[in-house]
Every structure is written in C-alpha cells, then in structure tokens.
Design a protein around this motif. Structure first.
Motif, short mmCIF file in Angstrom:
data_model
loop_
_atom_site.label_atom_id
_atom_site.label_comp_id
_atom_site.label_asym_id
_atom_site.label_seq_id
_atom_site.Cartn_x
_atom_site.Cartn_y
_atom_site.Cartn_z
N TYR A 37 0.85 -1.19 0.00
CA TYR A 37 0.00 0.00 0.00
C TYR A 37 0.88 1.24 0.00
CZ TYR A 37 -3.85 3.13 0.94
OH TYR A 37 -4.79 4.14 0.84
N ASP A 38 0.62 2.12 -0.95
CA ASP A 38 1.36 3.38 -1.04
C ASP A 38 0.53 4.46 -0.37
OD1 ASP A 38 2.50 5.82 -1.75
OD2 ASP A 38 2.96 5.17 -3.79
N LYS A 39 0.97 4.86 0.83
CA LYS A 39 0.21 5.83 1.61
C LYS A 39 0.12 7.18 0.92
CE LYS A 39 1.10 3.73 6.07
NZ LYS A 39 1.73 3.83 7.37
N SER A 40 1.18 7.59 0.23
CA SER A 40 1.17 8.91 -0.39
C SER A 40 0.12 9.01 -1.51
CB SER A 40 2.55 9.27 -0.93
OG SER A 40 2.96 8.35 -1.92
N SER A 41 -0.02 7.96 -2.31
CA SER A 41 -1.01 8.01 -3.39
C SER A 41 -2.33 7.33 -2.98
CB SER A 41 -0.47 7.32 -4.65
OG SER A 41 -0.30 5.92 -4.42
N GLN A 42 -2.31 6.68 -1.82
CA GLN A 42 -3.47 5.95 -1.30
C GLN A 42 -3.97 4.92 -2.32
OE1 GLN A 42 -6.38 8.73 0.21
NE2 GLN A 42 -5.07 9.28 1.92
N THR A 43 -3.01 4.20 -2.92
CA THR A 43 -3.34 3.15 -3.88
C THR A 43 -2.49 1.92 -3.58
OG1 THR A 43 -1.67 3.92 -5.44
CG2 THR A 43 -3.91 4.78 -5.74
N TRP A 44 -2.92 0.80 -4.14
CA TRP A 44 -2.18 -0.44 -3.99
C TRP A 44 -1.19 -0.59 -5.14
CZ3 TRP A 44 -1.93 -3.50 0.11
CH2 TRP A 44 -2.93 -3.36 1.08
N ASP A 45 0.03 -0.95 -4.80
CA ASP A 45 1.06 -1.28 -5.77
C ASP A 45 1.10 -2.80 -5.87
OD1 ASP A 45 3.35 -1.81 -7.23
OD2 ASP A 45 4.71 -0.82 -5.84
N ASN A 46 0.82 -3.32 -7.06
CA ASN A 46 0.83 -4.78 -7.22
C ASN A 46 1.96 -5.23 -8.16
OD1 ASN A 46 -0.06 -4.24 -9.81
ND2 ASN A 46 -2.14 -4.98 -9.48
N SER A 47 2.97 -4.39 -8.32
CA SER A 47 4.05 -4.70 -9.25
C SER A 47 4.85 -5.95 -8.85
CB SER A 47 4.99 -3.50 -9.42
OG SER A 47 5.56 -3.15 -8.17
N GLU A 48 4.80 -6.33 -7.58
CA GLU A 48 5.53 -7.52 -7.10
C GLU A 48 4.63 -8.76 -7.02
OE1 GLU A 48 8.87 -7.58 -6.54
OE2 GLU A 48 8.80 -5.53 -7.32
N VAL A 49 3.36 -8.59 -7.37
CA VAL A 49 2.38 -9.67 -7.28
C VAL A 49 2.47 -10.55 -8.53
CG1 VAL A 49 -0.10 -10.19 -7.09
CG2 VAL A 49 0.87 -8.24 -5.86
N GLU A 50 2.39 -11.86 -8.33
CA GLU A 50 2.42 -12.81 -9.44
C GLU A 50 1.29 -12.47 -10.43
OE1 GLU A 50 0.28 -15.83 -9.92
OE2 GLU A 50 1.59 -16.64 -11.44
N THR A 51 1.56 -12.61 -11.70
CA THR A 51 0.66 -12.16 -12.77
C THR A 51 -0.77 -12.67 -12.62
OG1 THR A 51 2.53 -12.02 -14.27
CG2 THR A 51 0.36 -12.05 -15.27
N SER A 52 -0.96 -13.95 -12.37
CA SER A 52 -2.33 -14.47 -12.29
C SER A 52 -3.12 -13.84 -11.15
CB SER A 52 -2.35 -16.00 -12.17
OG SER A 52 -1.92 -16.41 -10.90
N TRP A 53 -2.42 -13.48 -10.08
CA TRP A 53 -3.10 -12.82 -8.96
C TRP A 53 -3.46 -11.39 -9.32
CZ3 TRP A 53 -5.33 -14.53 -4.68
CH2 TRP A 53 -5.03 -15.82 -4.24
N LYS A 54 -2.51 -10.64 -9.85
CA LYS A 54 -2.81 -9.22 -10.09
C LYS A 54 -3.81 -9.02 -11.23
CE LYS A 54 1.61 -8.13 -12.19
NZ LYS A 54 2.76 -7.27 -12.00
N GLU A 55 -3.88 -9.98 -12.18
CA GLU A 55 -4.89 -9.87 -13.23
C GLU A 55 -6.28 -10.07 -12.65
OE1 GLU A 55 -3.71 -12.69 -16.22
OE2 GLU A 55 -2.25 -11.29 -17.10
N GLU A 56 -6.41 -11.06 -11.78
CA GLU A 56 -7.71 -11.36 -11.19
C GLU A 56 -8.05 -10.42 -10.03
OE1 GLU A 56 -10.09 -15.41 -9.86
OE2 GLU A 56 -8.07 -15.54 -10.70
N TYR A 57 -7.03 -10.03 -9.28
CA TYR A 57 -7.22 -9.17 -8.10
C TYR A 57 -6.20 -8.03 -8.14
CZ TYR A 57 -9.84 -13.25 -6.59
OH TYR A 57 -10.72 -14.30 -6.53
N PRO A 58 -6.50 -6.95 -8.90
CA PRO A 58 -5.57 -5.82 -8.96
C PRO A 58 -5.33 -5.19 -7.57
CG PRO A 58 -7.43 -5.51 -10.49
CD PRO A 58 -7.68 -6.77 -9.71
N GLU A 59 -6.34 -5.29 -6.73
CA GLU A 59 -6.22 -4.89 -5.33
C GLU A 59 -6.39 -6.15 -4.50
OE1 GLU A 59 -8.75 -1.66 -4.21
OE2 GLU A 59 -7.72 -0.27 -5.54
#
Length: 124
Positions: A37-59
């Motif tokens: 979680y990026d507090k400054s932008s108040q968004t989730w960073d999923n750049s380290e998340v395995e592809t199948s997870w981030k495609e199905e669950y961006p957050e």
C-alpha cells in the motif's frame, strides 16, 4: 506494513488459535503475495504480485469474506504442502459443528503462510 507479526510457526499457531485478528491475517497474506500500500497516493502497488493474482485481483482480496480468492490460495499451495498444518504444527482441524466458513478460510490462510515460510526459508 511494519505492524505485521513476523512470519513464524508461532504466528501461524496464533492465527489458528484466533490470537491474531482477521484484518491482520488478511494483511499478512497480502504482504507475502506482494501487495504494497502506497500511503502517499493511497493506492495499492501490485508490481511484485504474481501475474495471475494481479490480473484477477488488482487490489488485494478479502480472503475472510470471499470464497473465490481463498480457493485460488488453496490451489496455489503445492500438493506436497497441503497438509503442512497437520505435519508441522500437529493441527488436527476443527470438530464438526464447531466451525464455519471463516474458520476454514483462516486455516487455509495459515496453511498458505506456512507453505510460504517453508518454501522461502531455504532461500534466505
């Protein structure tokens, strides 16, 4: 997420024994899946998340409240590690009539975390 407990067998036992709340257990799984979680932008960073997870669950999904992501979590555990709670911690499961979906999901999360601990401890 510095407030998370360390990943250890003691922590996993605490999850099974309900000494750690649902929100913290969710956050632990999110962290080890790679969500940040990026507090400054108040968004989730999923750049380290395995592809199948981030495609199905961006957050990060709420594993306690939702069955589908918990099923995906279960399927991501290698077959040889499906019984780690029993083999490593002596977890005997729950007695019929004394547990519900929440308990089952917490046990799944605990097993996934234990799998992560076991498979990554040799790489440290």
């Amino acid at each position: 997420m510095n407030e998370l407990p360390s990943l250890s067998t003691e922590t996993i036992n605490d999850i099974l024994n309900e000494k750690i709340d649902d929100e913290t257990v969710n956050k632990m799984v999110w962290y080890y899946l790679g969500y940040r979680y990026d507090k400054s932008s108040q968004t989730w960073d999923n750049s380290e998340v395995e592809t199948s997870w981030k495609e199905e669950y961006p957050e990060p999904p709420n594993f306690i409240e939702n069955r589908p992501p918990t099923v995906k979590l279960t399927r991501s555990i290698p077959k040889e590690n499906k019984q780690l709670l029993k083999e490593k911690l002596g977890f005997k499961g729950y007695k019929i009539g004394t547990f519900g979906p929440r308990d089952t999901r917490r046990a799944t999360m605990a097993n996934w975390l234990l799998n992560h601990l076991v498979t990554h401890s040799s790489q440290s």
